[in-house]
Scaffold this motif. Structure first.
Motif, PDB file in Angstrom:
ATOM      1  N   ARG A  46      10.256  44.161  -0.190  1.00  0.00           N
ATOM      2  CA  ARG A  46       9.424  45.245   0.330  1.00  0.00           C
ATOM      3  C   ARG A  46       8.216  44.643   1.035  1.00  0.00           C
ATOM      4  NH1 ARG A  46       7.665  47.692  -4.961  1.00  0.00           N
ATOM      5  NH2 ARG A  46       7.977  45.530  -5.605  1.00  0.00           N
ATOM      6  N   PRO A  47       7.725  45.294   2.079  1.00  0.00           N
ATOM      7  CA  PRO A  47       6.560  44.737   2.775  1.00  0.00           C
ATOM      8  C   PRO A  47       5.283  44.791   1.938  1.00  0.00           C
ATOM      9  CG  PRO A  47       7.095  46.907   3.638  1.00  0.00           C
ATOM     10  CD  PRO A  47       8.218  46.526   2.720  1.00  0.00           C
ATOM     11  N   SER A  48       5.235  45.733   0.974  1.00  0.00           N
ATOM     12  CA  SER A  48       4.088  45.841   0.080  1.00  0.00           C
ATOM     13  C   SER A  48       4.541  46.563  -1.175  1.00  0.00           C
ATOM     14  CB  SER A  48       2.929  46.609   0.731  1.00  0.00           C
ATOM     15  OG  SER A  48       3.279  47.973   0.922  1.00  0.00           O
ATOM     16  N   ALA A  49       3.691  46.537  -2.195  1.00  0.00           N
ATOM     17  CA  ALA A  49       4.074  47.136  -3.470  1.00  0.00           C
ATOM     18  C   ALA A  49       4.229  48.648  -3.372  1.00  0.00           C
ATOM     19  CB  ALA A  49       3.034  46.782  -4.529  1.00  0.00           C
ATOM     20  N   ILE A  50       3.451  49.287  -2.523  1.00  0.00           N
ATOM     21  CA  ILE A  50       3.437  50.755  -2.484  1.00  0.00           C
ATOM     22  C   ILE A  50       3.957  51.291  -1.167  1.00  0.00           C
ATOM     23  CG2 ILE A  50       1.594  50.990  -4.182  1.00  0.00           C
ATOM     24  CD1 ILE A  50      -0.385  51.240  -1.888  1.00  0.00           C
ATOM     25  N   CYS A  51       4.876  50.569  -0.532  1.00  0.00           N
ATOM     26  CA  CYS A  51       5.395  50.995   0.768  1.00  0.00           C
ATOM     27  C   CYS A  51       6.337  52.183   0.611  1.00  0.00           C
ATOM     28  CB  CYS A  51       6.130  49.837   1.435  1.00  0.00           C
ATOM     29  SG  CYS A  51       7.627  49.363   0.544  1.00  0.00           S
ATOM     30  N   ASN A  52       6.636  52.826   1.730  1.00  0.00           N
ATOM     31  CA  ASN A  52       7.630  53.886   1.758  1.00  0.00           C
ATOM     32  C   ASN A  52       8.993  53.302   1.406  1.00  0.00           C
ATOM     33  OD1 ASN A  52       9.615  55.821   2.773  1.00  0.00           O
ATOM     34  ND2 ASN A  52       7.876  56.834   3.749  1.00  0.00           N
ATOM     35  N   THR A  53       9.726  54.004   0.553  1.00  0.00           N
ATOM     36  CA  THR A  53      11.002  53.464   0.072  1.00  0.00           C
ATOM     37  C   THR A  53      12.217  54.112   0.725  1.00  0.00           C
ATOM     38  OG1 THR A  53      11.020  55.059  -1.744  1.00  0.00           O
ATOM     39  CG2 THR A  53      10.003  52.907  -2.178  1.00  0.00           C
ATOM     40  N   SER A  54      12.022  54.950   1.729  1.00  0.00           N
ATOM     41  CA  SER A  54      13.161  55.675   2.299  1.00  0.00           C
ATOM     42  C   SER A  54      14.191  54.737   2.909  1.00  0.00           C
ATOM     43  CB  SER A  54      12.670  56.684   3.337  1.00  0.00           C
ATOM     44  OG  SER A  54      11.924  56.034   4.353  1.00  0.00           O
ATOM     45  N   GLU A  55      13.752  53.680   3.630  1.00  0.00           N
ATOM     46  CA  GLU A  55      14.692  52.719   4.217  1.00  0.00           C
ATOM     47  C   GLU A  55      15.356  51.876   3.129  1.00  0.00           C
ATOM     48  OE1 GLU A  55      15.498  52.248   7.693  1.00  0.00           O
ATOM     49  OE2 GLU A  55      14.676  54.280   7.539  1.00  0.00           O
ATOM     50  N   LEU A  56      14.591  51.535   2.098  1.00  0.00           N
ATOM     51  CA  LEU A  56      15.135  50.742   0.998  1.00  0.00           C
ATOM     52  C   LEU A  56      16.262  51.502   0.299  1.00  0.00           C
ATOM     53  CD1 LEU A  56      15.009  48.300  -0.920  1.00  0.00           C
ATOM     54  CD2 LEU A  56      13.207  49.500  -2.186  1.00  0.00           C
ATOM     55  N   GLU A  57      16.083  52.789   0.118  1.00  0.00           N
ATOM     56  CA  GLU A  57      17.112  53.590  -0.533  1.00  0.00           C
ATOM     57  C   GLU A  57      18.436  53.511   0.220  1.00  0.00           C
ATOM     58  OE1 GLU A  57      15.615  57.575  -0.999  1.00  0.00           O
ATOM     59  OE2 GLU A  57      13.663  56.826  -1.635  1.00  0.00           O
ATOM     60  N   LYS A  58      18.391  53.496   1.548  1.00  0.00           N
ATOM     61  CA  LYS A  58      19.621  53.437   2.342  1.00  0.00           C
ATOM     62  C   LYS A  58      20.316  52.087   2.196  1.00  0.00           C
ATOM     63  CE  LYS A  58      17.454  56.452   5.786  1.00  0.00           C
ATOM     64  NZ  LYS A  58      16.901  56.508   7.171  1.00  0.00           N
ATOM     65  N   VAL A  59      19.539  51.031   2.052  1.00  0.00           N
ATOM     66  CA  VAL A  59      20.113  49.688   1.967  1.00  0.00           C
ATOM     67  C   VAL A  59      20.837  49.484   0.634  1.00  0.00           C
ATOM     68  CG1 VAL A  59      19.577  47.216   1.907  1.00  0.00           C
ATOM     69  CG2 VAL A  59      18.432  48.692   3.562  1.00  0.00           C
ATOM     70  N   GLU A 105      11.245  41.694  10.075  1.00  0.00           N
ATOM     71  CA  GLU A 105      11.367  42.805   9.128  1.00  0.00           C
ATOM     72  C   GLU A 105      12.263  43.856   9.753  1.00  0.00           C
ATOM     73  OE1 GLU A 105       7.662  44.228   7.580  1.00  0.00           O
ATOM     74  OE2 GLU A 105       6.981  42.225   6.970  1.00  0.00           O
ATOM     75  N   ARG A 106      13.198  44.383   8.960  1.00  0.00           N
ATOM     76  CA  ARG A 106      14.269  45.218   9.504  1.00  0.00           C
ATOM     77  C   ARG A 106      14.252  46.621   8.888  1.00  0.00           C
ATOM     78  NH1 ARG A 106      18.183  41.716  11.816  1.00  0.00           N
ATOM     79  NH2 ARG A 106      17.816  39.504  11.334  1.00  0.00           N
ATOM     80  N   ASP A 107      14.964  47.539   9.575  1.00  0.00           N
ATOM     81  CA  ASP A 107      15.196  48.854   8.985  1.00  0.00           C
ATOM     82  C   ASP A 107      16.526  48.839   8.255  1.00  0.00           C
ATOM     83  OD1 ASP A 107      17.161  49.034  10.919  1.00  0.00           O
ATOM     84  OD2 ASP A 107      16.079  50.477  12.167  1.00  0.00           O
ATOM     85  N   ALA A 108      17.008  50.022   7.836  1.00  0.00           N
ATOM     86  CA  ALA A 108      18.219  50.088   7.027  1.00  0.00           C
ATOM     87  C   ALA A 108      19.484  49.809   7.818  1.00  0.00           C
ATOM     88  CB  ALA A 108      18.321  51.466   6.368  1.00  0.00           C
ATOM     89  N   THR A 109      19.399  49.793   9.152  1.00  0.00           N
ATOM     90  CA  THR A 109      20.574  49.499   9.980  1.00  0.00           C
ATOM     91  C   THR A 109      20.611  48.046  10.417  1.00  0.00           C
ATOM     92  OG1 THR A 109      19.484  50.045  12.076  1.00  0.00           O
ATOM     93  CG2 THR A 109      20.494  51.864  10.838  1.00  0.00           C
TER      94      THR A 109
END
Length: 759
Positions: free
Chosen positions: A203-216, A57-61
């Protein structure tokens, strides 16, 4: 446990990925129903110690921030020291800064292992070349030569040999595609999306934090695929949607069809292709926020949503503020509504609603927690829609094409334009909240109806007197419209059981109970006497009893104010008083005897219509008549409108000849000055002159004989001229002495002789 360094996780993943061989990809591919190629692109590895599959599992970078283990029974858990991240097929052409050349087998290979020489120092042993192309690498970490290097790394000196090896990186962490990026949940749905030809982010879960997803996915076309799970799947989809909206080029959300939990089951169930998927999204995709999610928790936002969704008709709000009270539109008219009722509606509205709580990093969907303060804020915010400050009837949004609201009668089947009807044209407008009125007739209008029962009844009680029937017909028609321009009231006078109450009941039935107020002289005299009259077409005083002298004067004053279309101040129980209201109710009084109301200024008689009921039905009453006439109410309306037509044509109410004596008796009882003139004066003739002192002296004797107070001379002079409009005051000079006189009147001879004792 503390977070593991990213480099350690990258090395660990590299080791697990190296444990894979082709047959293992085939095994999991068949088990999950996804392709081997998709598993390879996601970086699938294997941990033999735990006998588990491993997904990075990765971050936005693109950095690996966590490792997810998947056991053979399908259970999942995380590598200790991991944190949750995103699952996507990492773009191998994308690298950023130092991370591109950090240590790890995912970036480097030793020259000895690759079978090449170091391009910088020429040695075959410890130097490292980039994995992209060891024979012609873009970058080298030389352990010996620092000259020309970009920087010193842990294992040597970094040398950039090609433009493709620059530190800025290329592209995005996910590969470019002409198709939208799919946002799914978990590794298997990500693999299914890759199989269909899409780039995807899990996403790792349905209600996860979306801040990294937004960057991708920033700036891309995105389709969010939720899972058919109302507990977390759908809320998670909505949360993702509100966080990506405005940050991506376009955002669409979609749920799999019934019977499919997620994208993988949908794809495998229908052998779904990219074209089929996009066609389904075109038809069923949603680009909006659900109605149960509000953009924030402010009172004005809630008020707008409540009004728009539950309290709007034809674009007009149906709840408004009117002079510090609340009114609601229902059944073609506005009605007063208690504030507590509206508070309860707001509580119910918020019961299943959510709002977007925006922090610096993410937007969360939070359920409302209703409170008294929040509901009060919502009601305060309703003033945004504009309080109504004028009295009905009126158009809230007026234009010149709209008819005069005074000429409109709302019925259940539409609003009748009376002016057109009287001109021979029938037009019914749709009921609308734009017409601010408190009155609506509670049945449908049918111009062809006629009540023979009603006509026969009138013919019976009035012995065929057409003048009485015409006056009553005009009065019924006048009460149908909120028109006070004729400034008249009605008195029904007659013996008991003469039909007065039945006619009063018929008037109430024709107008409808909610358009009528039953009151009394005593009630009108109370502090809140005006309040029940607000929004009524008629005020009925059945079997009216005249109160004591002080109250009767006050009651008469109030009746004359309303009848004369004067503004009145209205005190209301528990609510701020209304300083100025124009009421539009006509008074109809039924009495056995003429009312002895003190009317010194003769204001009552000119404003009174009077019908005398001469017959009595004591002992032969028809006790079913009121009920039967109640059922005839709608059929009385066309008859009443014909009376209104005649009234507006002649501009005067019919005056029955048989009412003349009764009206004269009313003037005699209510206006002592009229009785005085009638008994003691001559007011017809030319050149009539009399000294004011003589007239007042006669008035004093007249009052004393009737146990009345004479008052002062100026007051008497005003009363005299109110009952004799032709009388004028003047002054004559006699022997250099000024003598005040009245012109147009004189005292009777017997008064001069017997009362004043003059020859």
């Amino acid at each position: 446990m503390s977070q593991k360094p990213k480099a350690a996780l990258a090395d660990q993943h590299d080791t697990y990925r190296g444990n894979m061989f082709p047959g293992m990809f085939v095994l999991l591919s068949e088990q999950l129903g996804v392709s081997e190629e998709s598993l390879v692109r996601l970086g699938l590895g294997y941990n033999p110690a735990r006998n588990c599959w491993v997904f990075p599992e990765r971050d936005a970078t693109g950095e690996i921030v966590g490792l997810t283990y998947r056991a053979h029974d399908g259970s999942k858990f995380m590598e200790p020291g991991s944190k949750r991240g995103l699952t996507y097929a990492f773009n191998q052409d994308f690298e950023v800064g130092e991370r591109r050349y950090s240590s790890g087998k995912h970036n480097w290979i030793r020259v000895a292992e690759a079978g090449v020489l170091c391009p910088v120092c020429g040695r075959p042993d410890w130097c490292l070349v980039s994995r992209d192309d060891p024979a012609d690498p873009a970058a080298v970490t030389c352990t010996r030569n620092s000259g020309g290097s970009k920087r010193e790394l842990k294992n040597g000196y970094l040398h950039i040999l090609k433009d493709s090896g620059n530190l800025g990186g290329r592209g995005r962490v996910i590969c470019d595609s002409e198709l939208p990026v799919l946002i799914v949940e978990g590794q298997t749905d990500t693999a299914a999306a890759l199989d269909m030809g899409f780039e995807a982010v899990g996403r790792p879960s349905a209600i996860c934090n979306t801040s990294e997803l937004e960057k991708v996915v920033n700036g891309k076309d995105v389709i969010i695929i939720g899972e058919n799970d109302e507990t977390v799947g759908i809320p998670g989809m909505e949360k993702t949607f509100i966080n990506l909206e405005g940050k991506c080029k376009s955002v669409i959300k979609i749920l799999p069809p019934d019977g499919s939990k997620d994208l993988r089951s949908w794809k495998n169930r229908f052998d779904l292709t990219a074209d089929q998927f996009l066609e389904y999204v075109e038809e069923h995709g949603d680009k909006g926020v659900p109605s149960d999610i509000l953009p924030d928790a402010t009172g004005i936002t809630i008020a707008k949503a409540w009004i728009q969704r539950e309290r709007t008709v034809d674009g007009y709000p149906t709840v408004r503020s009117y002079k510090n009270t609340w009114v609601e539109f229902n059944d073609g008219k506005y009605k007063l509504v208690e504030k507590e009722i509206l508070r309860g509606e707001v509580y119910r509205f918020l019961d299943d609603k959510f709002y977007v709580n925006e922090t610096k990093q993410v937007k969360e969907i939070v359920p409302f927690k209703s409170s008294s303060r929040l509901v009060s804020d919502v009601l305060d915010a309703l003033y945004y829609f504009g309080p109504i400050t004028k009295d009905p009837p009126l158009w809230l949004k007026h234009n010149r094409s709209l008819p005069n609201p005074v000429d409109l009668i709302p019925f259940k089947n539409g609003i009748l334009d009376v002016r057109k009807y009287l001109d021979g044209e029938i037009e019914l407008y749709d009921t609308t909240p734009n017409l601010f009125t408190f009155t609506a007739i509670p049945y449908e209008f049918n111009p062809d109806q006629e009540s023979s029962m009603w006509l026969d009844y009138l013919d019976d009680i009035f012995d065929g007197d057409e003048e009485k029937i015409n006056l009553l017909q005009e009065w019924f028609g006048y009460n149908l419209v909120p028109d006070m321009s004729y400034e008249k009231l009605m008195m029904f006078i007659g013996r008991p059981r003469s039909g007065k109450g039945t006619v009063l009941h018929a008037l109430s039935a024709m107008l409808g109970n909610e358009q009528v107020c039953s009151t009394s002289f005593k009630s009108l005299c109370g502090d809140f006497g005006y309040e029940p009259l607000i929004g009524k077409l008629a005020a009925l005083l059945g079997d009216a009893k005249v109160p004591r002298s002080a109250d009767s004067a006050q009651a008469l004053e109030k009746i004359l104010q309303i009848t004369g279309a004067d503004p009145v101040g209205v005190n209301r129980k528990g609510v701020r008083a209304l300083p100025q209201v124009y009421l539009s109710c006509r008074f109809t009084m039924a009495m056995n005897l003429l009312p002895n109301l003190p009317d010194q200024a003769n204001a009552l008689e000119p404003r009174t219509n009077l019908i005398y009921f001469s017959n009595s039905y004591i002992g032969r009453e028809d006790r079913t008549l009121k009920r039967r006439l109640q059922n005839e109410a709608s059929a009385i309306v066309p008859w009443a409108l014909e009376g209104l037509r005649r009234l507006r044509t002649t501009t005067e109410f019919t005056v029955p000849e048989t009412s003349a004596k009764t009206m004269d008796d009313l003037r005699t009882m209510t206006t002592p000055a009229y009785s005085f003139v009638k008994e003691c004066c001559v007011a017809e003739g030319e050149n009539l002159v009399v000294q004011q002192d003589q007239v007042f002296d006669a008035w004093v004797v007249f009052c004393a004989s009737r146990n009345m107070r004479a008052g002062f001379r100026p007051s008497f002079s005003q009363m005299l001229m109110s009952v004799c409009p032709n009388v004028m005051t003047d002054t004559i000079i006699d022997k250099n002495r000024s003598i005040p006189v009245y012109r147009g009147i004189e005292l009777c001879e017997w008064v001069v002789k017997e009362v004043l004792g003059r020859p």
